[in-house]
Scaffold this motif. Sequence first.
Motif, PDB file in Angstrom:
ATOM      1  N   TYR A  36      -1.024  16.862   5.977  1.00 47.46           N
ATOM      2  CA  TYR A  36      -0.169  16.054   5.107  1.00 47.46           C
ATOM      3  C   TYR A  36       1.298  16.118   5.536  1.00 47.46           C
ATOM      4  O   TYR A  36       2.001  15.123   5.515  1.00 47.46           O
ATOM      5  N   TYR A  44       1.850  13.852   8.392  1.00 43.82           N
ATOM      6  CA  TYR A  44       1.830  12.475   7.897  1.00 43.82           C
ATOM      7  C   TYR A  44       3.178  12.108   7.287  1.00 43.82           C
ATOM      8  O   TYR A  44       3.730  11.042   7.558  1.00 43.82           O
ATOM      9  N   CYS A  45       3.736  12.992   6.456  1.00 43.57           N
ATOM     10  CA  CYS A  45       5.028  12.719   5.818  1.00 43.57           C
ATOM     11  C   CYS A  45       6.138  12.588   6.865  1.00 43.57           C
ATOM     12  O   CYS A  45       6.989  11.703   6.758  1.00 43.57           O
ATOM     13  N   MET A  71       5.792   9.227   8.469  1.00 43.54           N
ATOM     14  CA  MET A  71       6.255   8.146   7.592  1.00 43.54           C
ATOM     15  C   MET A  71       7.778   8.087   7.558  1.00 43.54           C
ATOM     16  O   MET A  71       8.357   7.001   7.583  1.00 43.54           O
ATOM     17  N   PRO A  95       5.519   7.245   1.123  1.00 45.36           N
ATOM     18  CA  PRO A  95       4.284   7.894   1.573  1.00 45.36           C
ATOM     19  C   PRO A  95       3.325   8.123   0.400  1.00 45.36           C
ATOM     20  O   PRO A  95       3.743   8.192  -0.755  1.00 45.36           O
ATOM     21  N   PHE A 110      -3.516  10.946  -0.145  1.00 49.00           N
ATOM     22  CA  PHE A 110      -3.671  11.120   1.299  1.00 49.00           C
ATOM     23  C   PHE A 110      -5.026  11.737   1.640  1.00 49.00           C
ATOM     24  O   PHE A 110      -5.749  11.254   2.500  1.00 49.00           O
TER      25      PHE A 110
END
Length: 66
Positions: A26, A29-30, A33, A42, A48
Amino acid sequence: MIRKAFATLRMRWIETARLMIGLPDYDRYCAHMRQRHPDREPMSRTAFFRNRQLHRYAGRGGGKCC
């Protein structure tokens, strides 16, 4: 210096182990983004993980956005 190298190696091992068992990251991913899609909000952590599970188990391709 050796301590820093060991810490880096440890983090790489953890990342590899997570990828092997299919546990998405995660935080990565952040960061993605923020860097690539600063205008978009996000997903929450829960959304997620649901999204990643859906892509993994529903047989849909987990293609990249960029």
